[in-house]
Each structure stands twice: as C-alpha cells, then as structure tokens.
Design an enzyme around this catalytic site. Structure first.
Site, PDB file in Angstrom:
ATOM      1  N   ARG A   1       1.187  -5.236  10.341  1.00 26.02           N
ATOM      2  CA  ARG A   1       1.662  -4.313   9.299  1.00 26.02           C
ATOM      3  C   ARG A   1       1.078  -2.908   9.496  1.00 26.02           C
ATOM      4  O   ARG A   1       0.808  -2.185   8.547  1.00 26.02           O
ATOM      5  CB  ARG A   1       1.338  -4.839   7.899  1.00 26.02           C
ATOM      6  CG  ARG A   1       1.888  -6.214   7.601  1.00 26.02           C
ATOM      7  CD  ARG A   1       3.409  -6.262   7.622  1.00 26.02           C
ATOM      8  NE  ARG A   1       3.894  -7.623   7.467  1.00 26.02           N
ATOM      9  CZ  ARG A   1       4.203  -8.425   8.484  1.00 26.02           C
ATOM     10  NH1 ARG A   1       4.089  -8.000   9.732  1.00 26.02           N
ATOM     11  NH2 ARG A   1       4.646  -9.644   8.272  1.00 26.02           N
TER      12      ARG A   1
ATOM     13  N   SER B   1       6.454  -8.846  -0.668  1.00 24.45           N
ATOM     14  CA  SER B   1       5.023  -9.163  -0.633  1.00 24.45           C
ATOM     15  C   SER B   1       4.196  -7.920  -0.955  1.00 24.45           C
ATOM     16  O   SER B   1       4.290  -6.924  -0.247  1.00 24.45           O
ATOM     17  CB  SER B   1       4.639  -9.697   0.748  1.00 24.45           C
ATOM     18  OG  SER B   1       5.325 -10.884   1.029  1.00 24.45           O
TER      19      SER B   1
ATOM     20  N   GLU C   1      -0.122  -4.318   0.754  1.00 26.48           N
ATOM     21  CA  GLU C   1       0.820  -4.002   1.813  1.00 26.48           C
ATOM     22  C   GLU C   1       1.727  -2.873   1.373  1.00 26.48           C
ATOM     23  O   GLU C   1       2.193  -2.070   2.169  1.00 26.48           O
ATOM     24  CB  GLU C   1       1.647  -5.253   2.152  1.00 26.48           C
ATOM     25  CG  GLU C   1       2.623  -5.092   3.283  1.00 26.48           C
ATOM     26  CD  GLU C   1       3.313  -6.400   3.646  1.00 26.48           C
ATOM     27  OE1 GLU C   1       4.499  -6.347   3.979  1.00 26.48           O
ATOM     28  OE2 GLU C   1       2.656  -7.454   3.596  1.00 26.48           O
TER      29      GLU C   1
END
Length: 348
Positions: free
Chosen positions: A173, A248, A344
């Site tokens: 990520r 998420s 995130e």
C-alpha cells in the site's frame, strides 16, 4: 448558488463553495473553496498553469479519503477518460487507461477482452489514476504485478513524465507518490501488461476457492474468478452508494516474528501470514473484531457488521466523528495486543 469564477470552456468551469459530498465514497459533507473538473490533459495543464499561486487539491474517485474539514484550495477533479491497446504479441497485451476511468469498470472491460491479471481486484472502488499511489491489491494480487508505467504531469512545470515500475518504488500500500514526490505530480494514465493466453489463475487467497465450489466451478476462467471476488466482497463490504465507506480503513500490520510470538502467546488463536524470515502479517480485521468493535455504532459513525476493517457513515456522520472512532480502535488494539494498526485511508 454557485459563483462562476472563470469560464475556460463549456465543460470546464471553476466553481466556488462547491459540495464534495458526491465526490467522496464516505458521503461526507464538505465544501471546496474552488472546484473544477478537467477532461483532457490540455485542460489540466491550462488550469494548473493559470492558477499557479493557488493551493491545489487533486481529486480522483474519492474512494480512499476521509474528509474531516472543508478544502481551502482549488480542487481539481481528474475526469480523464479513455482506454486503448498500445501494443500486443501472441501472449501479452499492453493496455493504457486514462486516470479518470472507473477501476471496476476497467477491470470488467479487460476480462471482457479475455485479458488476464486484474480479475482478483474486481469491485475495488475508485479510479485508475489512484491505483499506483496506493499500490492497491486484493486476494493475492497487487497493481505492481501487472503495472508497466504511468504518465504524470509535474505540477510545478506542467511537463509530462513517465514513471517505470522501478521508479514507483512499490511496497505494501505504498509508492513514491505517497512519499518522495507526494503532491508534485498528477497521474494522467497507467499502462498494464496483461495476459492474452495461459492466464495465471490465482484462487489460493481468501475464500475464492470456497466461493468457486459454491458456484460449482471446477476449472475457473477469468470471469469466474472475478464473479467469485465480487460475491465475496459484496457479502463482506457495503456498497458506498448505499452506506458511506471507503473500503478497508486500516492496513494489515506487518510485525516482527518476536512481536508476533509475544502477542500469540497471549492470544493463541491469532491468525497470521508469514512475509519473510523476520516478518509476519496479522489481519487487522481480526484484531479489531477481537477488540470488540465489529458492528458497533457511535451515532452515525460505526464499524460494519460484516467486516471490522470497514468504517461506515450511517447517514450524517462528520469526518471528525469517523476519525474519532478510528483513533479509539487504534488505541484499543494497541492496548490489548501491543500492535499498531495504521490507517490505509488518507485523512484530509
């Protein structure tokens, strides 16, 4: 009433005090001091060049951000559309997609052409242009697996630059666009190398195999894998059009083996995935659920009942209220497991 500041073309107008509610998947009500949508690279260059002195905020699909305040800047919405095959051989095809294309629709288009490589990332919200920034991934695949390059415009000079996969410095990520060149470039298109035959079907991660069995699929094709992923995601994740969310909210933490062993001794049922000889990945959703947050609601902010990784807006939650819930989750997980979980989602 919107105030028209300057008309560049029939399709490109700077507007003031502009609502961003429909431009973020959380459905948070926030205003942009100024807002403009650009549909070509020429329009993008023109807007940036003629507004050099202004603070700028680049907006893609709005799927990976939490707005906690109004944006006191010129918000430039990247609405560049189009996709094309730039080269191919017997085994592979190189496909270029403009940044404003919806990611899921692009994935479905590649599958419809029998191009393999993106099927495991079906139904991820957002646009193509933001996928390299986050190195998005799901069910055992990541953007870096098929990524060749992306074109981006230098905000300061309006010059175009091509970033190779190596230059993007992809991690979990992570990419160079979140660090070294953050806020310096605007991605305008992305090139992917996809298979035309001998597709590498990946069904080993998560519940894909189980879902395929449920659908009585023995020899899965690209579309079968995509359908399985879509079914799984729909069973776990709410549709942002129906319930505001950004997928998420937290990254799965990667911790040292020593740290894992310490936590595992206290919680023997803790799942994990071995990353290397020294590192282990722990599912953040499991940690959050065990900490007691799954399905909890705090006013209009809450945690989804089917997936503890997903924070949701039940209607009129503010970004600050959702942020407060996320911080409470982080503090509780750290206290109970000694593990730090990071957001995130980009908090604005």
């Amino acid at each position: 009433m919107f105030t028209f500041v300057k008309r560049y073309s029939l399709s490109m107008v700077i507007q003031t005090n502009y609502s961003l509610k429909k431009y973020n998947t959380f459905g948070i009500e926030a205003k942009a001091k100024e807002f403009v949508a650009v549909h070509t690279i020429e329009e993008l260059k023109s807007i940036v060049k003629e507004n050099q002195s202004k603070t700028k905020f680049i907006l893609g699909g709005g799927s990976n951000m939490l707005l906690t305040q109004d944006i006191e800047a010129l918000v430039i919405h990247i609405d560049l559309k189009g996709k094309k095959i730039i080269k191919e051989n017997q085994d592979f095809v190189w496909v270029e997609s403009m940044a404003g294309e919806n990611w899921h629709e692009f994935v479905l288009w590649t599958i419809g052409q029998n191009f393999g490589g993106l099927e495991n990332m079906s139904l991820i919200p957002g646009n193509v242009g933001t996928t390299p920034v986050q190195n998005i991934g799901a069910y055992g695949t990541e953007i870096k697996d098929t990524f060749i390059s992306c074109d981006a415009m230098n905000i300061a000079s309006q010059q175009m630059k091509t970033f190779t996969k190596e230059e993007c410095q992809f991690g979990y990520r992570e990419s160079i666009f979140k660090h070294d060149v953050k806020d310096q470039f605007i991605i305008t298109s992305v090139v992917f190398k996809l298979t035309k035959r001998n597709h590498k079907i990946n069904t080993s991660y998560g519940d894909i195999t189980k879902e395929l069995e449920k659908q009585n699929v023995v020899t899965p094709a690209l579309k079968d894998v995509s359908n399985a992923v879509i079914a799984i995601r729909k069973s776990k994740l709410p549709d942002p059009k129906e319930l505001g969310n950004s997928g998420s909210f937290f990254k799965n933490p990667i911790i040292s083996k020593e740290q894992y062993e310490k936590a595992h001794n206290l919680h023997p049922e803790m799942p994990h995935y071995v990353i290397s000889e020294t590192e282990v990945k722990v599912p953040a959703g499991w940690l959050i659920e065990k900490a007691g947050f799954k399905g909890k609601r705090f006013g209009d902010a809450g945690i989804h009942k089917n997936q503890a990784l997903v924070l949701v807006n039940y209607g009129n939650a503010t970004g600050q209220e959702i942020l407060a819930v996320s911080k409470d989750i982080q503090a509780t997980v750290l206290k109970e497991f000694g593990i730090v979980i990071e957001a995130e989602v980009n908090v604005i």
